[in-house]
Design a protein around this motif. Structure first.
Motif, PDB file in Angstrom:
ATOM      1  N   LYS A   1      -5.937  14.518   6.978  1.00  0.00           N
ATOM      2  CA  LYS A   1      -5.211  13.685   6.038  1.00  0.00           C
ATOM      3  C   LYS A   1      -5.559  12.229   6.308  1.00  0.00           C
ATOM      4  CE  LYS A   1      -1.156  16.657   5.323  1.00  0.00           C
ATOM      5  NZ  LYS A   1       0.327  16.726   5.404  1.00  0.00           N
ATOM      6  N   ARG A   2      -5.557  11.437   5.226  1.00  0.00           N
ATOM      7  CA  ARG A   2      -5.846  10.018   5.343  1.00  0.00           C
ATOM      8  C   ARG A   2      -4.695   9.221   4.735  1.00  0.00           C
ATOM      9  NH1 ARG A   2     -10.327   6.815   5.895  1.00  0.00           N
ATOM     10  NH2 ARG A   2     -11.778   8.581   5.822  1.00  0.00           N
ATOM     11  N   LYS A   3      -4.452   8.034   5.313  1.00  0.00           N
ATOM     12  CA  LYS A   3      -3.375   7.179   4.845  1.00  0.00           C
ATOM     13  C   LYS A   3      -3.785   6.509   3.538  1.00  0.00           C
ATOM     14  CE  LYS A   3      -1.450   4.752   8.025  1.00  0.00           C
ATOM     15  NZ  LYS A   3      -1.263   3.672   9.029  1.00  0.00           N
ATOM     16  N   GLU A   4      -2.871   6.558   2.568  1.00  0.00           N
ATOM     17  CA  GLU A   4      -3.112   5.908   1.284  1.00  0.00           C
ATOM     18  C   GLU A   4      -2.069   4.804   1.112  1.00  0.00           C
ATOM     19  OE1 GLU A   4      -2.259   7.718  -2.788  1.00  0.00           O
ATOM     20  OE2 GLU A   4      -4.440   8.005  -2.595  1.00  0.00           O
ATOM     21  N   LEU A   5      -2.556   3.546   1.109  1.00  0.00           N
ATOM     22  CA  LEU A   5      -1.644   2.402   1.031  1.00  0.00           C
ATOM     23  C   LEU A   5      -1.189   2.163  -0.394  1.00  0.00           C
ATOM     24  CD1 LEU A   5      -3.489  -0.138   3.369  1.00  0.00           C
ATOM     25  CD2 LEU A   5      -1.638   1.425   3.958  1.00  0.00           C
ATOM     26  N   PRO A   6       0.107   1.828  -0.566  1.00  0.00           N
ATOM     27  CA  PRO A   6       0.582   1.468  -1.908  1.00  0.00           C
ATOM     28  C   PRO A   6       0.104   0.057  -2.269  1.00  0.00           C
ATOM     29  CG  PRO A   6       2.345   1.166  -0.339  1.00  0.00           C
ATOM     30  CD  PRO A   6       1.194   1.767   0.422  1.00  0.00           C
ATOM     31  N   PRO A   7       0.005  -0.269  -3.547  1.00  0.00           N
ATOM     32  CA  PRO A   7      -0.394  -1.631  -3.916  1.00  0.00           C
ATOM     33  C   PRO A   7       0.690  -2.640  -3.532  1.00  0.00           C
ATOM     34  CG  PRO A   7       0.295  -0.397  -5.855  1.00  0.00           C
ATOM     35  CD  PRO A   7       0.240   0.590  -4.725  1.00  0.00           C
ATOM     36  N   LEU A   8       0.251  -3.827  -3.124  1.00  0.00           N
ATOM     37  CA  LEU A   8       1.189  -4.886  -2.747  1.00  0.00           C
ATOM     38  C   LEU A   8       1.614  -5.618  -4.016  1.00  0.00           C
ATOM     39  CD1 LEU A   8       2.608  -6.439  -0.465  1.00  0.00           C
ATOM     40  CD2 LEU A   8       0.598  -7.927  -0.339  1.00  0.00           C
ATOM     41  N   ASP A   9       2.621  -5.084  -4.684  1.00  0.00           N
ATOM     42  CA  ASP A   9       3.091  -5.687  -5.930  1.00  0.00           C
ATOM     43  C   ASP A   9       4.589  -5.958  -5.835  1.00  0.00           C
ATOM     44  OD1 ASP A   9       4.200  -3.176  -6.052  1.00  0.00           O
ATOM     45  OD2 ASP A   9       2.835  -2.423  -7.597  1.00  0.00           O
ATOM     46  N   ASP A  10       5.126  -6.505  -6.926  1.00  0.00           N
ATOM     47  CA  ASP A  10       6.550  -6.855  -6.933  1.00  0.00           C
ATOM     48  C   ASP A  10       7.433  -5.629  -6.769  1.00  0.00           C
ATOM     49  OD1 ASP A  10       5.680  -9.403  -7.313  1.00  0.00           O
ATOM     50  OD2 ASP A  10       6.211  -9.525  -9.442  1.00  0.00           O
ATOM     51  N   SER A  11       6.982  -4.471  -7.295  1.00  0.00           N
ATOM     52  CA  SER A  11       7.785  -3.255  -7.195  1.00  0.00           C
ATOM     53  C   SER A  11       7.976  -2.842  -5.735  1.00  0.00           C
ATOM     54  CB  SER A  11       7.102  -2.121  -7.981  1.00  0.00           C
ATOM     55  OG  SER A  11       7.811  -0.911  -7.805  1.00  0.00           O
ATOM     56  N   LEU A  12       6.886  -2.883  -4.934  1.00  0.00           N
ATOM     57  CA  LEU A  12       6.975  -2.531  -3.513  1.00  0.00           C
ATOM     58  C   LEU A  12       7.904  -3.498  -2.788  1.00  0.00           C
ATOM     59  CD1 LEU A  12       5.924  -0.903  -1.056  1.00  0.00           C
ATOM     60  CD2 LEU A  12       4.110  -2.627  -0.847  1.00  0.00           C
ATOM     61  N   VAL A  13       7.770  -4.774  -3.105  1.00  0.00           N
ATOM     62  CA  VAL A  13       8.582  -5.792  -2.423  1.00  0.00           C
ATOM     63  C   VAL A  13      10.052  -5.616  -2.764  1.00  0.00           C
ATOM     64  CG1 VAL A  13       9.051  -8.258  -2.284  1.00  0.00           C
ATOM     65  CG2 VAL A  13       6.684  -7.441  -2.302  1.00  0.00           C
ATOM     66  N   LYS A  14      10.385  -5.379  -4.035  1.00  0.00           N
ATOM     67  CA  LYS A  14      11.775  -5.217  -4.443  1.00  0.00           C
ATOM     68  C   LYS A  14      12.405  -3.979  -3.809  1.00  0.00           C
ATOM     69  CE  LYS A  14      11.428  -7.511  -8.971  1.00  0.00           C
ATOM     70  NZ  LYS A  14      11.490  -7.285 -10.440  1.00  0.00           N
ATOM     71  N   ASN A  15      11.638  -2.877  -3.695  1.00  0.00           N
ATOM     72  CA  ASN A  15      12.182  -1.623  -3.186  1.00  0.00           C
ATOM     73  C   ASN A  15      12.384  -1.621  -1.673  1.00  0.00           C
ATOM     74  OD1 ASN A  15      12.240  -0.513  -5.759  1.00  0.00           O
ATOM     75  ND2 ASN A  15      10.164   0.355  -5.587  1.00  0.00           N
ATOM     76  N   HIS A  16      11.635  -2.439  -0.947  1.00  0.00           N
ATOM     77  CA  HIS A  16      11.667  -2.340   0.517  1.00  0.00           C
ATOM     78  C   HIS A  16      11.999  -3.654   1.215  1.00  0.00           C
ATOM     79  CE1 HIS A  16      10.073   1.740   0.323  1.00  0.00           C
ATOM     80  NE2 HIS A  16       9.196   1.310  -0.583  1.00  0.00           N
ATOM     81  N   THR A  17      12.294  -4.721   0.480  1.00  0.00           N
ATOM     82  CA  THR A  17      12.737  -5.984   1.082  1.00  0.00           C
ATOM     83  C   THR A  17      13.827  -6.573   0.208  1.00  0.00           C
ATOM     84  OG1 THR A  17      11.254  -7.498  -0.099  1.00  0.00           O
ATOM     85  CG2 THR A  17      10.362  -6.379   1.856  1.00  0.00           C
ATOM     86  N   HIS A  18      14.420  -7.678   0.638  1.00  0.00           N
ATOM     87  CA  HIS A  18      15.446  -8.340  -0.169  1.00  0.00           C
ATOM     88  C   HIS A  18      14.859  -9.484  -0.990  1.00  0.00           C
ATOM     89  CE1 HIS A  18      15.315 -10.600   3.654  1.00  0.00           C
ATOM     90  NE2 HIS A  18      15.610 -11.660   2.911  1.00  0.00           N
ATOM     91  N   TYR A  19      13.522  -9.512  -1.105  1.00  0.00           N
ATOM     92  CA  TYR A  19      12.866 -10.519  -1.932  1.00  0.00           C
ATOM     93  C   TYR A  19      12.548  -9.920  -3.290  1.00  0.00           C
ATOM     94  CZ  TYR A  19      12.414 -13.024   2.463  1.00  0.00           C
ATOM     95  OH  TYR A  19      12.700 -13.647   3.646  1.00  0.00           O
ATOM     96  N   SER A  20      12.389 -10.797  -4.294  1.00  0.00           N
ATOM     97  CA  SER A  20      12.221 -10.322  -5.675  1.00  0.00           C
ATOM     98  C   SER A  20      10.769 -10.250  -6.123  1.00  0.00           C
ATOM     99  CB  SER A  20      13.011 -11.228  -6.635  1.00  0.00           C
ATOM    100  OG  SER A  20      12.564 -12.578  -6.531  1.00  0.00           O
ATOM    101  N   SER A  21       9.852 -10.878  -5.353  1.00  0.00           N
ATOM    102  CA  SER A  21       8.450 -10.852  -5.761  1.00  0.00           C
ATOM    103  C   SER A  21       7.563 -10.963  -4.527  1.00  0.00           C
ATOM    104  CB  SER A  21       8.144 -11.995  -6.736  1.00  0.00           C
ATOM    105  OG  SER A  21       8.242 -13.245  -6.060  1.00  0.00           O
ATOM    106  N   SER A  22       6.314 -10.568  -4.691  1.00  0.00           N
ATOM    107  CA  SER A  22       5.374 -10.614  -3.583  1.00  0.00           C
ATOM    108  C   SER A  22       5.087 -12.059  -3.161  1.00  0.00           C
ATOM    109  CB  SER A  22       4.075  -9.906  -3.966  1.00  0.00           C
ATOM    110  OG  SER A  22       3.499 -10.521  -5.112  1.00  0.00           O
ATOM    111  N   GLN A  23       5.092 -12.979  -4.128  1.00  0.00           N
ATOM    112  CA  GLN A  23       4.844 -14.381  -3.798  1.00  0.00           C
ATOM    113  C   GLN A  23       6.001 -14.970  -2.987  1.00  0.00           C
ATOM    114  OE1 GLN A  23       1.974 -16.142  -4.287  1.00  0.00           O
ATOM    115  NE2 GLN A  23       3.019 -17.650  -3.001  1.00  0.00           N
ATOM    116  N   GLU A  24       7.227 -14.610  -3.371  1.00  0.00           N
ATOM    117  CA  GLU A  24       8.389 -15.079  -2.623  1.00  0.00           C
ATOM    118  C   GLU A  24       8.347 -14.546  -1.186  1.00  0.00           C
ATOM    119  OE1 GLU A  24      13.301 -14.968  -2.808  1.00  0.00           O
ATOM    120  OE2 GLU A  24      12.091 -14.009  -4.390  1.00  0.00           O
TER     121      GLU A  24
END
Length: 537
Positions: A349-372
Motif C-alpha cells: 500500500k502507498r500513502k495518498e495525500l489529500p489536496p491542500l485546499d480550503d476543504s481540508l483546512v476547514k475540516n481539520h483545523t479552526h481556520y477557514s482557508s489554506s491561506q489563513e
C-alpha cells in the motif's frame, strides 16, 4: 552623703531622667582594656512602704575581649519610678568563625553561665512537678534530693536544649545564610559531659553557606558565539505537509511489487524459537495472530531487523527473518530470546495525500482557508524561532560564565539539586502517561544513583552558573522593584483562580526569577555577540 556625692567619690557619671513614666537610669563604667565608658543600666524599683534601692542588672555588649571594672558600691535613689522588667544577660558569644573547604563555615560559640543555670533551673522545675521519689509527695521533693536523683538527666536535657536554641539564635540573629542543616563539629555526648550549670560552656557547629565567588575574567564583555535559526519558507511547507500526511489514505498499488521504505506491507506472519544451530525450534504461534498484519515501513516501530528484512521482498514471496526479542520486552520469558519469523508478502500500500485546499483546512483545523492557515503558521514559526534563538543565546552565555567563575560547590546543595531534578523527571514521566509499573521501577535508590552519576557534571555546572549570577546581581545591585513583583503576583493570582497558595514562598520565587532575568539581560547588554546562522553551520 547624697547619692550624687557617692557617685562622684566612686568616679562614676550618671545620666538621669526625671519623668513620671518608668525610668531606666544608666551609669557609665570605664572599660579595663580601652578605658571607653559603657552604658550600664540600673533599674530602680519601689514598694509602697519601703525606700527605693537600685538593683544592678548586667546587660553589657562590649568589644570582644573587653570588660568593665567591677563596682560593688550601691546607692539609693529618692526618685520614685515604676518597676520595669529585668534586662536579659547576653546568652551567647561568638568566639571564632572560620571557613572550611567545600564552602563550609565553622562557628565557635560560648554560652554564658547565666544561661546554663537558667536553663538547668527551668528543666529542674519541670521535673519537680512530676518527680516521684519514695518518701515524698509528688511535686514536693526537696531540691537536694531531686538533684541527687535526676541532676545528671536534667543537665543533659538542658545542655541539648541550649545547643539547639543557641544554634537557632546564631543563624537567625547573626548575618549568616545557611544552605544546609547545621551539624556539631564534636560528638554531642562529649559536649554534654562538659556541661555544668552556672558555668559557661563552648561548642562548635558547621553548616554550608554561600561560596566565595571569584571571576578569572571580567564578566562584562563576554564574547559569545551563538547559533541562530533563520526563518525559511520550507518550514511552512513542511508543516503543511504534516497536515496532509496525518489525513492521508493508504491505497493498494498494483503496479509496484517490491517492498520499499514508502510502503505499508500487508503480511502473514509465523514464528518459531531459534535453535542454537539456527534451525527452527518450538512454535511461537501463541504470540502471532492468524489475521493479516500491516507493517508501516516509513514510520512503524518494530523489532530491530524486521523492516530491513522486508526491504526488496516481492509480493507473493515468503521471507525468513531471524530476530531477537529485546531485553526490555513486555514478556519476561521472551527477553533476549532468538526467534525465526516467516513473513509472507500479500500486497503493498502507498500513502495518498489529500489536496491542500480550503476543504481540508476547514475540516481539520479552526481556520477557514489554506491561506489563513499558512499566515498563522508563518507567524507562529517566527515566535518559536525567536524563543529558540533566545535559548541559544542564554545557553552560550551560561557556558561562557561557567568557564570564568571559580568557586567551591557545597556538596549538600549539589545533592539536593540532583534530587530535585530526579523528582521533576519522574513527575514529567507521570504526566506523559508512563505506566505505574515503570514508575515503581524508577523509584529506587539504584536508579537515582545511576541518574545522579550521569547528570552530576551538568548539575555542578548549573549550580556554578546560579551562584555566579547571584554574585553578579549583588555586585551590580540588580534587584526587582516592588511594582515588578506586584505585577507577577497578580498574574499568579489570576492563574490560580482562588486556589490555596503559599504567597510568601511564591513571592520569594518571583523575586529570585526576576533577579535572574535582570542579571541575564545585564550580561547580554554588555556581551560581544557573534551570531552564526543555521545556513552557515
Amino acid at each position: 552623703m547624697t547619692m550624687m556625692d557617692c557617685m562622684r567619690k566612686a568616679g562614676l557619671t550618671a545620666m538621669w531622667s526625671f519623668q513620671s513614666s518608668p525610668v531606666l537610669h544608666v551609669i557609665r563604667f570605664p572599660c579595663r582594656v580601652c578605658n571607653k565608658t559603657t552604658n550600664h543600666p540600673q533599674q530602680f524599683f519601689c514598694s509602697q512602704y519601703t525606700s527605693f534601692c537600685p538593683r544592678k542588672v548586667l546587660r553589657l555588649k562590649l568589644e570582644r575581649g573587653h570588660s568593665v571594672r567591677c563596682v560593688t558600691r550601691t546607692f539609693t535613689c529618692n526618685v520614685k519610678t515604676e518597676s520595669v522588667p529585668d534586662l536579659e544577660e547576653q546568652s551567647y558569644e561568638i568566639v571564632e568563625e572560620k571557613r572550611l573547604p567545600g564552602s563550609k563555615l565553622c562557628i565557635h560559640v560560648r554560652v554564658s553561665g547565666f544561661r546554663t543555670k537558667q536553663c538547668f533551673e527551668s528543666q529542674l522545675s519541670e521535673y519537680s512537678k512530676t518527680a516521684i521519689v519514695p518518701g515524698f509527695r509528688k511535686g514536693k521533693v526537696p531540691r537536694p534530693v531531686l538533684i541527687n536523683q535526676v541532676g545528671s538527666t536534667v543537665a543533659s536535657k538542658a545542655c541539648r536544649e541550649l545547643i539547639q536554641e543557641t544554634v537557632r539564635q546564631v543563624l537567625t540573629k547573626e548575618s549568616y545564610t545557611p544552605l544546609s542543616k547545621a551539624t556539631l563539629s564534636d560528638n554531642e555526648e562529649e559536649i554534654v559531659n562538659t556541661f555544668e550549670p552556672g558555668r559557661p560552656f563552648s561548642f562548635q557547629f558547621v553548616f554550608e553557606t554561600y561560596p566565595l565567588v571569584n571571576f578569572k575574567d571580567d564578566y562584562k564583555g563576554l564574547h559569545l558565539k551563538v547559533n541562530r535559526e533563520v526563518f525559511q519558507s520550507s518550514m511552512v511547507e513542511n508543516t503543511l505537509l504534516e497536515l496532509q500526511e496525518r489525513n492521508a489514505n493508504w491505497v493498494t498499488v498494483s503496479d509496484e511489487t517490491v517492498a520499499g521504505h514508502n510502503h505499508t506491507v500487508v503480511v502473514d506472519i509465523k514464528a518459531w524459537y531459534a535453535n542454537p544451530d539456527g534451525t527452527k525450534g518450538a512454535s511461537l504461534s501463541h504470540l502471532v495472530s492468524d489475521s493479516e498484519a500491516e507493517v508501516d515501513m516509513e514510520r512503524g516501530n518494530y523489532m530491530e531487523g524486521l523492516k530491513e528484512g522486508l526491504i526488496g521482498a516481492h509480493v507473493g514471496e515468503t521471507v525468513s527473518i531471524p530476530l531477537k526479542f529485546p531485553d526490555n520486552a513486555k514478556r519476561q520469558d521472551l527477553r533476549g530470546i532468538s526467534a525465526i519469523f516467516d513473513i509472507s508478502i500479500k500486497e503493498l500500500k502507498r500513502k495518498e495525500l489529500p489536496p491542500l485546499d480550503d476543504s481540508l483546512v476547514k475540516n481539520h483545523t479552526h481556520y477557514s482557508s489554506s491561506q489563513e492557515l499558512r499566515d498563522a503558521i508563518t507567524k507562529q514559526l517566527g515566535v518559536e524561532i525567536h524563543k529558540v534563538n533566545d535559548s541559544h543565546l542564554e545557553r552560550a552565555l551560561e557556558d561562557s560564565l561557567a568557564e570564568i567563575v571559580e568557586l567551591e560547590i557545597p556538596q549538600q546543595v549539589a545533592e539536593e539539586h540532583s534530587q530535585r531534578k530526579f523528582a521533576n523527571l519522574l513527575t514529567e514521566m507521570k504526566e506523559q502517561g508512563v505506566g505505574e509499573e515503570t514508575m515503581n521501577k524508577s523509584l529506587t535508590q539504584e536508579t537515582y544513583q545511576k541518574y545522579k552519576q550521569e547528570t552530576w557534571t551538568a548539575t555542578l555546572k548549573e549550580l556554578k552558573v546560579w551562584f555566579a549570577l547571584q554574585e553578579i546581581a549583588r555586585r551590580e545591585q540588580l534587584v526587582p522593584n516592588n511594582e515588578e513583583v506586584a505585577q507577577e503576583l497578580k498574574k499568579v493570582e489570576e492563574e490560580m483562580n482562588e486556589k490555596e497558595v503559599d504567597w510568601a514562598a511564591t513571592e520569594e520565587r518571583i523575586q529570585t526569577d526576576l533577579k535572574h532575568s535582570k542579571t541575564i539581560d545585564f550580561l547580554k547588554d554588555h556581551a560581544r555577540i557573534e551570531y552564526i546562522s543555521n545556513e552557515n553551520i
